[in-house]
Design an enzyme around this catalytic site. Structure first.
Site, PDB file in Angstrom:
ATOM      1  N   HIS A  14      35.583  36.743 -13.068  1.00 62.90           N
ATOM      2  CA  HIS A  14      34.102  37.864 -13.660  1.00 62.90           C
ATOM      3  C   HIS A  14      35.140  38.471 -15.214  1.00 62.90           C
ATOM      4  CE1 HIS A  14      32.338  41.603 -12.427  1.00 62.90           C
ATOM      5  NE2 HIS A  14      33.102  41.504 -14.183  1.00 62.90           N
ATOM      6  N   LYS A 100      23.552  37.141 -12.296  1.00 58.09           N
ATOM      7  CA  LYS A 100      24.529  38.424 -12.385  1.00 58.09           C
ATOM      8  C   LYS A 100      23.137  39.181 -12.413  1.00 58.09           C
ATOM      9  CE  LYS A 100      27.893  41.287 -12.665  1.00 58.09           C
ATOM     10  NZ  LYS A 100      28.498  41.743 -13.301  1.00 58.09           N
ATOM     11  N   HIS A 175      34.245  42.390  -8.190  1.00 59.56           N
ATOM     12  CA  HIS A 175      34.603  44.166  -8.074  1.00 59.56           C
ATOM     13  C   HIS A 175      35.102  45.171  -7.740  1.00 59.56           C
ATOM     14  CE1 HIS A 175      31.487  45.287 -10.341  1.00 59.56           C
ATOM     15  NE2 HIS A 175      31.783  44.851 -11.268  1.00 59.56           N
TER      16      HIS A 175
HETATM   17  C1  NCD Z   1      31.948  46.551 -18.231  1.00 59.45           C
HETATM   18  C2  NCD Z   1      31.222  46.825 -19.423  1.00 59.45           C
HETATM   19  O1  NCD Z   1      32.147  47.379 -20.776  1.00 59.45           O
HETATM   20  O2  NCD Z   1      30.612  45.620 -19.676  1.00 59.45           O
HETATM   21  N1  NCD Z   1      32.216  48.338 -17.961  1.00 59.45           N
HETATM   22  C3  NCD Z   1      33.419  47.933 -16.519  1.00 59.45           C
HETATM   23  O3  NCD Z   1      33.040  49.040 -16.237  1.00 59.45           O
HETATM   24  N2  NCD Z   1      33.514  47.073 -15.786  1.00 59.45           N
HETATM   25  C4  NCD Z   1      30.618  45.851 -17.164  1.00 59.45           C
HETATM   26  C5  NCD Z   1      31.032  46.040 -15.446  1.00 59.45           C
HETATM   27  O4  NCD Z   1      31.124  44.796 -15.210  1.00 59.45           O
HETATM   28  O5  NCD Z   1      29.801  47.090 -15.045  1.00 59.45           O
HETATM   29 ZN    ZN Z   2      32.240  43.349 -15.621  1.00 60.56          ZN
END
Ligand code: NCD
Ligand code: ZN
Length: 345
Positions: A14, A100, A175
Site C-alpha cells: 500500500h 480500491k 492500514h
Molecule cells: C493518504 C493520502 O494522502 O493520499 N493519506 C493518509 O493519511 N493515509 C490517503 C489514505 O490512504 O487515506
Molecule cells: Zn493510503
C-alpha cells in the site's frame, strides 16, 4: 544480539507514489527497498480506467529510469459508477491487480469515492467471481461518529455484513489502527487480510499533540490510543499470514501539511523497512519479520515470492528533518530521530 538481518526482498502492499514532480522525487525511495508495490489510485483525477492505469504505470517506470528492478501493481479507484466489465478486462490484461474502495470524503482525494457500498453490487459480484482483491479504506464518513471510532464502526456496520454477503470476496483492510480491526481480520472465517503501517506500530495519538499541534503525525485513519497501538503491534508480530507490510507512505509538500487545514498523510518511504524492523526488534520477533515483510502479502495476492535479498544492519541512522526542496519538500516520518537500523541494500 542480532546486528545484521538478511531477508528475502520485501514488497509494499500500500503506497501513494503521487504524480508529476512528487512522483519523480519519491518513487526511488520505494523502489530502493521493495520489489513490488500496490500503488494507490487517488490521483487527481483518480485512476478509474485501464488506460489511465497503464499510463500511470508508464510514468512510474519513467520516473525510476532504466535498469531499476521494481514492479508497480496498479489499482482501480472505485466510484459509484465503476464498470464491472472495465475492471474485469483490466484484471485479465494484467493491468489492475486490485480495486480500491474509498468511502466518499474519507480521506485525501476521495471526493469521487463510493457514497454507498450498495451501489457496488455488480462490481463486488465480479471481484468475487474473478478472485480480484478489494482493498478497503475502512472508515465510516458519518461526521456524527467520533473520528477515533470511525474504523471500529466501519468494521461493525460495513465490513461485517460485506463478508457475510460476499463469502468468497478477497478483502484487504488497509492500514488498520484498532484492536477491533485486528481482531476481526485475525478471526474472520473469510479470505481477508490487513496491511499495517510503521506509524501505527510506533506512535499513538499523543504524537499529534506533543507539546503543540504536530501536522506531520497526522494521517488517516488517525492514530489511536496506546491500547490500540499495542493490539496492532501484536497482530503484526503474531506470525499470522493475514497481516503484512503496507507503508501507506503518503507524501504532501510541507506547506500542505503545515497549514490551517493540513493534509492527512505521513511520508515514511525513505526509512520504511528500518522503522518496521525496529518494531520487530523491540518485540523480540526478528524471526517473524521476513514473513510480515516478504511473504504474507505475496501469498495473499497469489504472487511468487521475490528473488534476491535485502540486508539491514543495526546502526544509529538519523532521519533528516526534511527531504527535497520547493514543490517536493517533505518532512519524513521520524524526522530528526534515530531509528537504530540501517538499510544496507
Ligand atoms: C493518504 C493520502 O494522502 O493520499 N493519506 C493518509 O493519511 N493515509 C490517503 C489514505 O490512504 O487515506
Ligand atoms: Zn493510503
Amino acid at each position: 544480539m542480532t546486528d545484521r538481518l538478511t531477508i528475502r526482498r520485501p514488497d509494499d502492499w500500500h503506497v501513494h507514489l503521487r504524480d508529476g514532480a512528487m512522483l519523480q522525487a519519491v518513487a526511488g525511495h520505494t523502489a530502493r527497498q521493495f520489489g513490488r508495490a500496490i500503488v494507490m489510485p487517488n490521483l487527481t483525477p483518480p485512476v478509474t480506467s485501464v488506460a489511465a492505469a497503464e499510463a500511470y504505470r508508464g510514468r512510474i517506470m519513467a520516473a525510476l529510469g532504466e535498469g531499476v528492478d521494481f514492479t508497480p501493481l496498479m489499482t482501480c479507484y472505485l466510484t459509484d459508477d465503476a464498470d464491472p466489465a472495465e475492471i474485469a478486462a483490466g484484471h485479465a490484461a494484467g493491468v489492475f491487480t486490485a480495486c480500491k474502495l474509498y468511502p466518499a470524503h474519507a480521506t485525501t482525494n476521495s471526493a469521487h469515492g463510493v457514497t454507498d457500498i450498495r451501489r457496488l453490487t455488480g462490481v463486488l459480484e465480479t471481484l468475487q467471481r474473478i478472485g480480484m482483491p478489494l482493498l478497503i479504506h475502512g472508515e465510516v464518513t458519518d461526521k456524527a461518529i467520533d473520528i477515533f471510532d470511525r474504523e471500529a464502526v466501519f468494521v461493525e456496520r460495513v465490513l461485517t455484513p460485506l463478508t457475510r454477503d460476499y463469502p468468497g470476496l478477497r478483502i484487504v483492510l488497509e492500514h488498520i489502527t484498532t484492536a477491533e480491526a485486528a481482531a476481526f481480520v485475525a478471526e474472520a472465517d473469510h479470505p481477508i487480510a490487513a496491511t499495517i503501517t510503521p506509524q501505527h506500530l510506533l506512535i499513538n495519538r499523543n504524537a499529534i499533540f506533543d507539546g503543540g499541534l504536530r501536522p506531520h503525525a497526522y494521517c488517516l485513519p488517525v492514530l489511536k490510543r496506546e491500547t490500540h497501538r499495542l493490539a496492532v503491534r501484536r497482530a503484526a508480530v503474531s506470525g499470522s499470514p493475514r497481516f503484512f507490510l503496507g507503508t501507506d507512505s503518503a507524501p504532501h509538500v510541507v506547506g500542505a501539511k503545515e497549514s490551517g487545514c493540513g493534509c492527512a498523510g505521513i511520508f515514511n518511504a525513505p526509512f520504511a523497512l528500518e522503522a518496521y524492523l525496529r518494531v520487530f526488534d523491540e518485540e523480540g520477533a526478528l524471526d517473524r519479520f521476513e514473513g510480515f515483510a516478504s511473504e504474507h502479502g505475496a501469498r495473499f495476492y497469489g504472487r511468487p515470492l521475490n528473488e534476491g535479498t535485502v540486508t539491514l544492519v543495526r546502526d544509529a541512522v538519523a532521519v533528516p528533518d526534511r527531504i527535497g526542496t520547493g514543490e517536493t519538500a517533505v518532512v519524513p516520518f521520524m524526522a530528526g530521530e534515530t531509528i537504530g537500523w540501517r538499510f544496507d541494500g
